[in-house]
Design a protein around this motif. Structure first.
Motif, PDB file in Angstrom:
ATOM      1  N   GLU A 103       0.843  -1.210   0.000  1.00 46.48           N
ATOM      2  CA  GLU A 103       0.000   0.000   0.000  1.00 46.48           C
ATOM      3  C   GLU A 103       0.870   1.249   0.000  1.00 46.48           C
ATOM      4  O   GLU A 103       0.548   2.251  -0.651  1.00 46.48           O
ATOM      5  CB  GLU A 103      -0.949  -0.015   1.207  1.00 46.48           C
ATOM      6  CG  GLU A 103      -2.063  -1.029   1.022  1.00 46.48           C
ATOM      7  CD  GLU A 103      -2.943  -1.184   2.254  1.00 46.48           C
ATOM      8  OE1 GLU A 103      -3.017  -0.234   3.053  1.00 46.48           O
ATOM      9  OE2 GLU A 103      -3.549  -2.258   2.410  1.00 46.48           O
ATOM     10  N   TYR A 104       2.001   1.184   0.705  1.00 45.71           N
ATOM     11  CA  TYR A 104       2.934   2.316   0.721  1.00 45.71           C
ATOM     12  C   TYR A 104       3.476   2.576  -0.691  1.00 45.71           C
ATOM     13  O   TYR A 104       3.459   3.709  -1.186  1.00 45.71           O
ATOM     14  CB  TYR A 104       4.073   2.009   1.697  1.00 45.71           C
ATOM     15  CG  TYR A 104       5.206   3.007   1.697  1.00 45.71           C
ATOM     16  CD1 TYR A 104       4.963   4.376   1.802  1.00 45.71           C
ATOM     17  CD2 TYR A 104       6.531   2.587   1.601  1.00 45.71           C
ATOM     18  CE1 TYR A 104       6.010   5.290   1.811  1.00 45.71           C
ATOM     19  CE2 TYR A 104       7.580   3.492   1.613  1.00 45.71           C
ATOM     20  CZ  TYR A 104       7.318   4.837   1.716  1.00 45.71           C
ATOM     21  OH  TYR A 104       8.342   5.743   1.718  1.00 45.71           O
ATOM     22  N   PHE A 105       3.915   1.492  -1.345  1.00 44.17           N
ATOM     23  CA  PHE A 105       4.446   1.648  -2.703  1.00 44.17           C
ATOM     24  C   PHE A 105       3.350   2.121  -3.665  1.00 44.17           C
ATOM     25  O   PHE A 105       3.593   2.944  -4.540  1.00 44.17           O
ATOM     26  CB  PHE A 105       5.058   0.335  -3.187  1.00 44.17           C
ATOM     27  CG  PHE A 105       6.446   0.080  -2.624  1.00 44.17           C
ATOM     28  CD1 PHE A 105       7.175   1.101  -2.024  1.00 44.17           C
ATOM     29  CD2 PHE A 105       7.024  -1.173  -2.694  1.00 44.17           C
ATOM     30  CE1 PHE A 105       8.448   0.882  -1.508  1.00 44.17           C
ATOM     31  CE2 PHE A 105       8.301  -1.413  -2.180  1.00 44.17           C
ATOM     32  CZ  PHE A 105       9.010  -0.377  -1.583  1.00 44.17           C
ATOM     33  N   GLY A 107       0.949   3.980  -2.954  1.00 40.12           N
ATOM     34  CA  GLY A 107       0.737   5.407  -2.686  1.00 40.12           C
ATOM     35  C   GLY A 107       1.705   6.282  -3.474  1.00 40.12           C
ATOM     36  O   GLY A 107       1.371   7.421  -3.822  1.00 40.12           O
ATOM     37  N   LEU A 108       2.885   5.759  -3.772  1.00 37.70           N
ATOM     38  CA  LEU A 108       3.865   6.552  -4.533  1.00 37.70           C
ATOM     39  C   LEU A 108       3.396   6.777  -5.974  1.00 37.70           C
ATOM     40  O   LEU A 108       3.889   7.660  -6.662  1.00 37.70           O
ATOM     41  CB  LEU A 108       5.233   5.848  -4.527  1.00 37.70           C
ATOM     42  CG  LEU A 108       5.896   5.711  -3.147  1.00 37.70           C
ATOM     43  CD1 LEU A 108       7.129   4.826  -3.220  1.00 37.70           C
ATOM     44  CD2 LEU A 108       6.273   7.074  -2.590  1.00 37.70           C
ATOM     45  N   PHE A 109       2.456   5.948  -6.408  1.00 39.31           N
ATOM     46  CA  PHE A 109       1.898   6.138  -7.754  1.00 39.31           C
ATOM     47  C   PHE A 109       0.663   7.034  -7.719  1.00 39.31           C
ATOM     48  O   PHE A 109       0.050   7.281  -8.744  1.00 39.31           O
ATOM     49  CB  PHE A 109       1.539   4.777  -8.369  1.00 39.31           C
ATOM     50  CG  PHE A 109       2.745   3.963  -8.738  1.00 39.31           C
ATOM     51  CD1 PHE A 109       3.332   4.098  -9.995  1.00 39.31           C
ATOM     52  CD2 PHE A 109       3.324   3.088  -7.842  1.00 39.31           C
ATOM     53  CE1 PHE A 109       4.456   3.371 -10.330  1.00 39.31           C
ATOM     54  CE2 PHE A 109       4.450   2.354  -8.163  1.00 39.31           C
ATOM     55  CZ  PHE A 109       5.024   2.503  -9.413  1.00 39.31           C
ATOM     56  N   GLY A 110       0.300   7.439  -6.511  1.00 37.39           N
ATOM     57  CA  GLY A 110      -0.827   8.367  -6.380  1.00 37.39           C
ATOM     58  C   GLY A 110      -2.188   7.708  -6.387  1.00 37.39           C
ATOM     59  O   GLY A 110      -3.204   8.387  -6.548  1.00 37.39           O
ATOM     60  N   ARG A 116      -5.320   1.350  -3.482  1.00 34.62           N
ATOM     61  CA  ARG A 116      -4.072   0.794  -2.927  1.00 34.62           C
ATOM     62  C   ARG A 116      -4.350  -0.553  -2.273  1.00 34.62           C
ATOM     63  O   ARG A 116      -3.637  -1.522  -2.472  1.00 34.62           O
ATOM     64  CB  ARG A 116      -3.511   1.726  -1.846  1.00 34.62           C
ATOM     65  CG  ARG A 116      -2.900   2.984  -2.367  1.00 34.62           C
ATOM     66  CD  ARG A 116      -2.382   3.789  -1.189  1.00 34.62           C
ATOM     67  NE  ARG A 116      -2.638   5.188  -1.418  1.00 34.62           N
ATOM     68  CZ  ARG A 116      -2.491   6.147  -0.526  1.00 34.62           C
ATOM     69  NH1 ARG A 116      -2.114   5.849   0.696  1.00 34.62           N
ATOM     70  NH2 ARG A 116      -2.717   7.396  -0.825  1.00 34.62           N
TER      71      ARG A 116
END
Lengths: 317, 271
Positions: A103-105, A107-110, A116
């Motif tokens: 989910e963190y990664f 989030g980096l894609f917006g 997520r």
């Protein structure tokens, strides 16, 4: 448009503290990977595979030459949105759970929170992480971390994925699952670039391969072009072979080698010139029974060994 | 332009890591020390209790914060590189600048939460002590127990900690944790004696040594400027505008260090 293209990509740096000396990690690598293919990037340890991947991910900057992914320079942020990368022996944050990491990664894609969660859950299913997804990653085995690593590389549904030694740390079942996953990725149009020194994986998956040794590209092309697919002999296994029949076949030069397996069972090597039907008929007439007959072809391993040994000899000489 | 959303996303992850790494446990230690000290001092002294607790409380906020800033700050980047978690992270649409700023903001958030909780605990203890004294006893105090003016000292402690974090982060972009810790602590200690460099200039005769001392005075962070604990505790006057100028000085220094960190980090090869 090519998925990946490098032109004279070179990386050298200085090694040693007191008396630094130049070290060429990658020497003028030019290669092209077509969209939608599974491309094997092969070579022994220290050949420059990981360096190439790091240059493509911009974890390193090239000394000279250039690299493009999907027609754009590798540093372009738009490229990052469309690729996935599994580093060699990946490592993630101990304190996050597998779910939280993905989910963190994501989030980096917006992606919004719900998306997520959806992507993380679906990918963890795909790579076979079940209830363990709620455990912190410090409790994960190497193989499970590898699976999480593969999942994170696919979080953005990438057009091109880079896998550095994807089978590392996986048990035979895991390897088979990842092979199937790579083929599924190919079937939905994703380009897969994977580095490996496990040739069986490349042979089973790749349409094309490149072989690097000592920082240089030593061969590249379609497997069918690189390997001589003509038969270069036969392996015949028979049981109930009598010593007389074996001596006779040897005398007729129809068998070049015979290794006893147990009792009267023998594994025999026949030259390409021999007609296996005739040998089989002779031995069967003497009371022997056929166990197996296999053509011997050049394998990727034979080809790889020839290329790598040659490259190492020329770089040493 | 840096992507603030991505920076915040990275920062929250750093905060989560600190919480799960039990960094906030130091708050328990802080509370125990403060309450224990309040009890002991109450037994030993008369009338000075509140001043001592204020002194001790503010010093503890600074020290606990300093330890967090240095020991987490030096590992912020180094740990990611050493454990190679940065490889998968930087292959995502996350610029190296956003990574550095996010890491910094995450630790800043951790420190801020720490300081806020510790300050609240300090006021709680002071409030308790305030209730123990009569109005007559309180009349000799330099400042009331629950003096809001103490927040000025806390504000400068926060800026000082943010500066220490920026220094630790800067060193961690290119050196090992041990070296980063040594350099950060070294700068912090020197920075507290910065005023002496100014005096040194007046004492020495050599123009080279004087010039060097002057250059170091301007170059090194002046940590002593952030320490107004005594003024606050003893209710001494603080020049008008001092707070604003010192905060601006700290923020400018932080901006320079973060720019330096980003420049070093964006050029770095991960071999």
């Amino acid at each position: 448009m090519d998925a990946i293209r490098t032109e004279d990509l070179t990386k050298h740096y200085r090694v040693g503290f007191w008396r630094p000396r130049p070290y060429i990690a990658l020497d003028r690598l030019s290669l092209t990977v077509r969209t939608g293919e599974v491309f094997g990037f092969l070579g022994p340890n220290g050949a420059g595979k990981t360096t190439t991947l790091k240059l493509l991910m911009q974890l390193m900057y090239p000394s000279s030459g250039r690299a493009e992914i999907l027609g754009r320079p590798v540093g372009d942020v738009e490229v990052r949105r469309r690729i996935g990368y599994l580093p060699e022996n990946p490592y993630f944050y101990d304190y996050l759970t597998a779910e939280e990491l993905l989910e963190y990664f994501a989030g980096l894609f917006g992606y919004p929170a719900a998306e997520r969660r959806r992507r993380a859950a679906s990918l963890l299913d795909t790579v076979g992480i079940g209830a363990e997804r709620r455990l912190q990653l410090r409790k994960f085995s190497k193989g499970m971390i590898q699976r999480v690593g593969i999942a994170q590389a696919l979080i953005n549904d990438p057009d091109v994925v880079f896998f550095d030694e994807p089978m590392s740390g996986l048990d035979p079942l895991g390897r088979r699952e990842i092979r199937q996953l790579i083929l599924q990725l190919r079937d939905r149009g994703c380009t897969v670039f994977f580095s490996s020194h496990v040739l069986a994986d490349a042979e089973a998956l790749c349409s094309r391969v490149a072989i690097v040794a000592a920082g240089r590209l030593v061969a590249s092309g379609q497997l069918s072009e690189l390997l001589a697919f003509q038969v270069r002999g036969w392996e015949l296994v028979m049981s109930g072979v009598t010593p007389d029949a074996l001596s006779q076949a040897r005398a007729d030069r129809e068998i070049v080698n015979a290794v006893p397996i147990d009792g009267q069972r023998f594994a025999m090597e026949l030259p390409a010139s021999a007609a296996p039907e005739r040998v089989l008929a002779t031995l069967t007439a003497s009371g022997a029974q056929l166990v197996s007959l296999t053509p011997i072809r050049e394998t990727l391993e034979d080809f790889f060994m020839r290329q790598v040994t040659g490259a190492q000899r020329s770089s040493n000489g | 332009m840096a992507d603030m959303r991505i920076i915040a996303h990275v920062a929250i992850n750093v905060f989560k890591e600190s919480v799960r790494d039990k960094v906030l446990y130091n708050l328990v230690a802080f509370a125990v020390i403060l309450m224990g000290a309040a009890y002991l001092i109450g037994q030993l002294t008369a009338g000075q209790d509140v001043k001592i607790i204020k002194d001790l409380g503010l010093a503890a906020i600074g020290t606990f914060g300093l330890l967090i800033a240095v020991f987490i700050g030096i590992g912020l980047v180094w740990k990611e590189v050493e454990r190679r978690s940065i490889y998968s992270l930087l292959s995502k649409p996350l610029g190296r600048r956003e990574f550095i700023l996010g890491k910094y903001a995450g630790l800043a958030l951790t420190l801020l939460v720490n300081v806020v909780v510790m300050t609240a605990a300090l006021y709680l203890v002071l409030g308790y002590m305030d209730a123990q004294f009569t109005e007559e006893q309180k009349s000799v105090w330099a400042a009331p127990a629950l003096d809001a003016g103490m927040l000025r000292a806390v504000a400068l402690i926060v800026v000082e900690l943010l500066l220490v974090t920026a220094i630790a982060l800067f060193f961690s972009t290119f050196s090992s944790p041990f070296l980063s810790a040594a350099l950060t602590f070294g700068l912090w200690v020197i920075g507290h004696f910065n005023a002496d460099l100014r005096n040194f200039e007046n004492i020495v005769e050599s123009p080279v040594a004087a010039g060097l001392a002057r250059a170091l005075y301007y170059l090194l962070p002046n940590f002593a400027a952030f320490d107004i604990k005594s003024q606050v505790v003893y209710a001494l006057p603080i020049a008008p505008g001092y707070l604003a100028v010192t905060v601006a000085y700290g923020l400018a220094y932080i901006a320079l260090l973060l720019t330096g960190s980003v420049l070093v980090f964006t050029r770095r090869d991960f071999k």
